[in-house]
Design an enzyme around this catalytic site. Structure first.
Site, PDB file in Angstrom:
ATOM      1  N   ARG A  58       0.636  -1.243   0.011  1.00  0.00           N
ATOM      2  CA  ARG A  58      -0.009  -0.002  -0.062  1.00  0.00           C
ATOM      3  C   ARG A  58       1.008   1.095  -0.196  1.00  0.00           C
ATOM      4  O   ARG A  58       1.674   1.464   1.025  1.00  0.00           O
ATOM      5  CB  ARG A  58      -0.960   0.129   1.401  1.00  0.00           C
ATOM      6  CG  ARG A  58      -1.603   1.334   1.517  1.00  0.00           C
ATOM      7  CD  ARG A  58      -2.652   1.196   2.614  1.00  0.00           C
ATOM      8  NE  ARG A  58      -3.715   0.404   2.032  1.00  0.00           N
ATOM      9  CZ  ARG A  58      -5.053   0.629   2.678  1.00  0.00           C
ATOM     10  NH1 ARG A  58      -5.186   1.185   3.729  1.00  0.00           N
ATOM     11  NH2 ARG A  58      -6.197  -0.028   2.198  1.00  0.00           N
ATOM     12  N   HIS A  85      -7.739   0.953  -5.929  1.00  0.00           N
ATOM     13  CA  HIS A  85      -7.850   0.123  -4.738  1.00  0.00           C
ATOM     14  C   HIS A  85      -8.629  -1.069  -5.218  1.00  0.00           C
ATOM     15  O   HIS A  85      -9.700  -1.464  -4.872  1.00  0.00           O
ATOM     16  CB  HIS A  85      -8.684   0.602  -3.781  1.00  0.00           C
ATOM     17  CG  HIS A  85      -8.698   0.204  -2.339  1.00  0.00           C
ATOM     18  ND1 HIS A  85      -7.876  -1.099  -2.017  1.00  0.00           N
ATOM     19  CD2 HIS A  85      -9.316   0.511  -1.338  1.00  0.00           C
ATOM     20  CE1 HIS A  85      -7.862  -1.491  -0.578  1.00  0.00           C
ATOM     21  NE2 HIS A  85      -8.948  -0.488  -0.326  1.00  0.00           N
ATOM     22  N   GLN A  88     -10.491  -3.971  -3.002  1.00  0.00           N
ATOM     23  CA  GLN A  88     -11.699  -3.511  -2.326  1.00  0.00           C
ATOM     24  C   GLN A  88     -12.698  -3.813  -3.438  1.00  0.00           C
ATOM     25  O   GLN A  88     -13.692  -4.377  -2.930  1.00  0.00           O
ATOM     26  CB  GLN A  88     -11.440  -2.099  -2.174  1.00  0.00           C
ATOM     27  CG  GLN A  88     -12.659  -1.514  -1.407  1.00  0.00           C
ATOM     28  CD  GLN A  88     -13.076  -2.218  -0.113  1.00  0.00           C
ATOM     29  OE1 GLN A  88     -12.283  -2.049   0.864  1.00  0.00           O
ATOM     30  NE2 GLN A  88     -14.173  -2.675   0.160  1.00  0.00           N
ATOM     31  N   ASP A 176     -17.360   7.099  -0.555  1.00  0.00           N
ATOM     32  CA  ASP A 176     -16.180   6.723   0.248  1.00  0.00           C
ATOM     33  C   ASP A 176     -15.842   8.335   0.845  1.00  0.00           C
ATOM     34  O   ASP A 176     -16.443   9.046   0.441  1.00  0.00           O
ATOM     35  CB  ASP A 176     -15.002   6.422  -0.730  1.00  0.00           C
ATOM     36  CG  ASP A 176     -13.907   6.405  -0.384  1.00  0.00           C
ATOM     37  OD1 ASP A 176     -13.726   6.125   1.015  1.00  0.00           O
ATOM     38  OD2 ASP A 176     -12.627   6.058  -0.739  1.00  0.00           O
ATOM     39  N   CYS A 216     -16.411   1.402   1.241  1.00  0.00           N
ATOM     40  CA  CYS A 216     -15.486   0.560   1.672  1.00  0.00           C
ATOM     41  C   CYS A 216     -14.932   0.568   2.967  1.00  0.00           C
ATOM     42  O   CYS A 216     -14.149  -0.215   3.616  1.00  0.00           O
ATOM     43  CB  CYS A 216     -14.367   0.875   0.539  1.00  0.00           C
ATOM     44  SG  CYS A 216     -13.471   2.604   0.963  1.00  0.00           S
ATOM     45  N   ARG A 244     -13.622  -8.653   2.606  1.00  0.00           N
ATOM     46  CA  ARG A 244     -12.285  -8.458   2.381  1.00  0.00           C
ATOM     47  C   ARG A 244     -11.519  -9.854   2.605  1.00  0.00           C
ATOM     48  O   ARG A 244     -10.509 -10.182   1.754  1.00  0.00           O
ATOM     49  CB  ARG A 244     -11.821  -6.999   3.054  1.00  0.00           C
ATOM     50  CG  ARG A 244     -12.308  -5.834   2.702  1.00  0.00           C
ATOM     51  CD  ARG A 244     -11.870  -5.398   1.228  1.00  0.00           C
ATOM     52  NE  ARG A 244     -10.382  -5.463   1.126  1.00  0.00           N
ATOM     53  CZ  ARG A 244      -9.580  -4.661   1.316  1.00  0.00           C
ATOM     54  NH1 ARG A 244     -10.092  -3.350   1.834  1.00  0.00           N
ATOM     55  NH2 ARG A 244      -8.219  -4.373   1.107  1.00  0.00           N
TER      56      ARG A 244
HETATM   57  N1  NVA Z   1     -10.156   6.700  -0.527  1.00  0.00           N
HETATM   58  C1  NVA Z   1      -9.701   6.192   0.577  1.00  0.00           C
HETATM   59  C2  NVA Z   1      -9.998   4.735   0.682  1.00  0.00           C
HETATM   60  C3  NVA Z   1      -9.811   4.165   2.018  1.00  0.00           C
HETATM   61  C4  NVA Z   1      -9.733   2.572   2.072  1.00  0.00           C
HETATM   62  C5  NVA Z   1      -8.337   6.548   0.771  1.00  0.00           C
HETATM   63  O1  NVA Z   1      -7.286   6.471  -0.132  1.00  0.00           O
HETATM   64  O2  NVA Z   1      -7.931   7.165   1.863  1.00  0.00           O
HETATM   65  N1   CP Z   2     -11.180  -0.412   3.051  1.00  0.00           N
HETATM   66  C1   CP Z   2      -9.983  -0.478   3.351  1.00  0.00           C
HETATM   67  O1   CP Z   2      -8.956  -0.506   2.556  1.00  0.00           O
HETATM   68  O2   CP Z   2      -9.801  -0.202   4.825  1.00  0.00           O
HETATM   69  P1   CP Z   2      -8.514   0.015   5.402  1.00  0.00           P
HETATM   70  O3   CP Z   2      -7.825   1.413   5.113  1.00  0.00           O
HETATM   71  O4   CP Z   2      -8.792  -0.058   6.725  1.00  0.00           O
HETATM   72  O5   CP Z   2      -7.177  -1.036   4.977  1.00  0.00           O
END
Ligand code: NVA
Ligand code: CP
Length: 258
Positions: A58, A85, A88, A176, A216, A244
């Site tokens: 990540r 992502h 997800q 989101d 998500c 997930r």
């Molecule tokens: N769009 C959000 C998703 C988190 C799972 C982020 O990137 O923070």
């Molecule tokens: N939805 C998701 O990816 O959550 P986290 O940021 O908690 O991993």
């Protein structure tokens, strides 16, 4: 598992999932590795490939994941970047398939920020052929290259700046946070820009009466989605979170099973 950003679901689902598959997952935060002291990604990737059977990563930049994967001869899984992502969305579509007979033949609606989640939904629309309506404020549209590539591949995408128009008769509503990880300083400005883009009971009433509502997580309750809708009869948000685990296991088994 190598993280530059925070995580709850992704970290725990991959770690528990790997344990259930009979393997062992390591959690590394880049700040606590030599990457935090400037060791190049390509060197880290080459070393980790020699120890591990696969890497979930990540990062902020999509280019970092791609550079990592180029240098790494074991599977590299994108656990979220600023651009995408994908894990997800795979869990999300699996969740829809548990609740609706034909997940490919539904009208999906994205409401809110044209962010990494929106971009990955656009990629999914190109793969699976479903209709995807995307409602964002002006200036917060999804990535133009992602849209162009998906449209070239035949994706059925409809763009709007009007959430009410976008949700009309839709089967699946998805949103989101308005400020993603790395955009925290824009929170106040984004709250103004996204006013009117909240998934609330009034908006849900405009969709199909049997519509599903997804997020998500993590959510800012009563910001992009109301507490009432999150806890209401249309919400499949916690099934989505559970999946997930199951879908990450499927991804790892597919990529790493010997
Ligand atoms: N769009 C959000 C998703 C988190 C799972 C982020 O990137 O923070
Ligand atoms: N939805 C998701 O990816 O959550 P986290 O940021 O908690 O991993």
């Amino acid at each position: 598992m190598l993280f530059e950003k925070s995580s709850t679901r992704t970290r725990v689902s991959f770690e528990v999932g790997m344990f259930q598959l009979g393997g062992h997952a390591l959690f590394l935060h880049s700040g606590n590795t030599q990457m935090g002291r400037g060791e190049p990604i390509k060197d880290t990737a080459r070393v980790m490939a020699r120890y591990c059977d696969g890497i979930m990563i990540r990062t902020y930049s999509q280019a970092s994941v791609e550079e990592f994967a180029e240098q790494c001869y074991v599977p590299v899984i994108n656990g979220l970047t600023d651009l995408y992502h994908p894990c997800q969305i795979m869990a999300d579509l699996f969740t829809v398939s548990e609740h609706k007979a034909d997940y490919r033949n539904l009208k999906y609606c994205w409401i809110g920020d044209g962010n990494n989640m929106a971009n990955s939904w656009i990629n999914a629309a190109a793969v699976f052929g479903f209709e995807l309506r995307v409602a964002t404020p002006k200036g917060y549209e999804p990535n133009a290259e992602v849209i162009a590539r998906a449209e070239k591949a035949g994706a059925r995408l409809l763009f709007s700046h009007d959430p009410e128009e976008a949700v009309a008769g839709a089967d699946v509503l998805n949103t989101d946070v308005w400020a993603s990880m790395g955009q925290e300083e824009e929170q106040a400005q984004r709250e103004k820009a996204f006013a009117g883009f909240q998934i609330n009971s009034a908006l849900v009433k405009l969709a199909d009466p049997k519509c599903l509502v997804m997020h998500c997580l993590p959510a800012h309750r009563d910001e992009e989605i109301t507490d009432e809708v999150m806890e209401g009869p249309h919400s499949i948000i916690f099934d989505e979170a559970e999946n997930r685990l199951h879908v990450q296991k499927a991804i790892m088994a597919t990529l790493m099973e010997r």
